[in-house]
Design an enzyme around this catalytic site. Structure first.
Site, short mmCIF file in Angstrom:
data_model
loop_
_atom_site.label_atom_id
_atom_site.label_comp_id
_atom_site.label_asym_id
_atom_site.label_seq_id
_atom_site.Cartn_x
_atom_site.Cartn_y
_atom_site.Cartn_z
CD GLU A 17 -2.59 1.19 2.57
OE1 GLU A 17 -3.76 2.00 2.75
OE2 GLU A 17 -2.14 0.47 3.62
CE LYS A 46 -7.54 1.59 3.34
NZ LYS A 46 -6.25 2.23 4.19
CB CYS A 48 -4.60 -1.46 4.43
SG CYS A 48 -3.60 -1.34 6.04
#
Length: 253
Positions: free
Chosen positions: A41, A106, A140
């Site tokens: 990330e 995300k 994540c």
């Protein structure tokens, strides 16, 4: 048999230094061959909340990824801080060998760090198709939300990329294994290493799973290698057809 070799890097990201991180990756993978090269990330800057300072405004990380993909004749995948139309996104790029690409923004922003105050959440769940595999892209904090990643018999594998600090790493490890088992999918969870600009410590914790819970990677220095076999996955799902009994639901974003 359809197989897919993936190489990930436990990258000690140099804080806010894109060019240095690009060179680190090139050096680490110089002698590695794979169908997909996986990066953490925000691999070019670190998980940085100073988006106005570090965000790509001229697609610089994407352009480097396209160049790298073409030089390796392989796909490359990882996320970057990106500004688009006055908004910031934590954008997961999947770049194909010819330089074409798809992306996932995300969805679950990490409010504990203030990410939700700076970045804009994505709204689209993204599955890409590559070399016969259907692959879900996740970043994540998405890992903590199993509904969003629930396999509706629409993917074979999932990529999780992260900056997940050592203070919470047991959750990372446990949830990765659970996501693989419950979704009967191959899973590659790639974390960074080192210490970031906020003094958070990241230990080596990248993991690759077969959907029965077995860890299936080889490691050389900071490179993690895994090979997925689609026929083996199909045989496993046929023997244990648990996905057929999944609950139906609709994801509202």
């Amino acid at each position: 048999m359809s197989t897919l070799k993936i190489a990930g890097i436990n990258l000690d990201i140099t804080w806010k230094n894109k060019e240095q991180n690009f060179r680190k990756i090139e050096n680490a993978f110089s002698s590695t061959e794979a169908a997909i090269f996986l990066l953490p990330e925000m691999f070019s800057t670190g998980f940085c909340m100073e988006a106005d300072e570090v965000a790509d405004r001229h697609l610089e990380t994407l352009y480097w990824m396209q160049s790298f993909a073409k030089s390796k004749n392989s796909a490359v995948a990882g996320s970057a801080s990106v500004e688009e139309n006055g908004k910031f996104y934590n954008r997961f790029y999947f770049v194909f060998p010819d330089g074409s690409f798809e992306h996932y923004d995300k969805r679950h922003l990490f409010s504990y760090s203030g990410e939700d105050k700076i970045y804009t959440a994505g709204t689209e769940r993204k599955i890409i198709e590559y070399k016969g595999f259907k692959i879900l892209l996740q970043v994540c904090f998405d890992l903590r939300f199993p509904v969003f990643s629930r396999n509706q018999d629409d993917y074979d594998a999932v990529l999780y990329i992260a900056n997940w600090p050592n203070s919470r790493v047991e959750a990372w490890k446990s949830l990765l294994k659970a996501r693989s088992i419950e979704n009967q999918a191959f899973l590659f969870g790639l974390n960074r290493i080192g210490i970031d600009g906020y003094k958070l410590d990241y230990k080596e914790s990248s993991l690759v799973y077969f959907p029965d819970g077995r860890e299936i990677s080889d490691r050389e220095n900071n490179v993690i290698i895994a090979e997925w076999n689609l026929e083996e996955l199909k045989e496993f799902r046929s023997k244990f057809p648990f996905l057929n009994e999944r609950d139906g639901f609709e994801i509202i974003t």
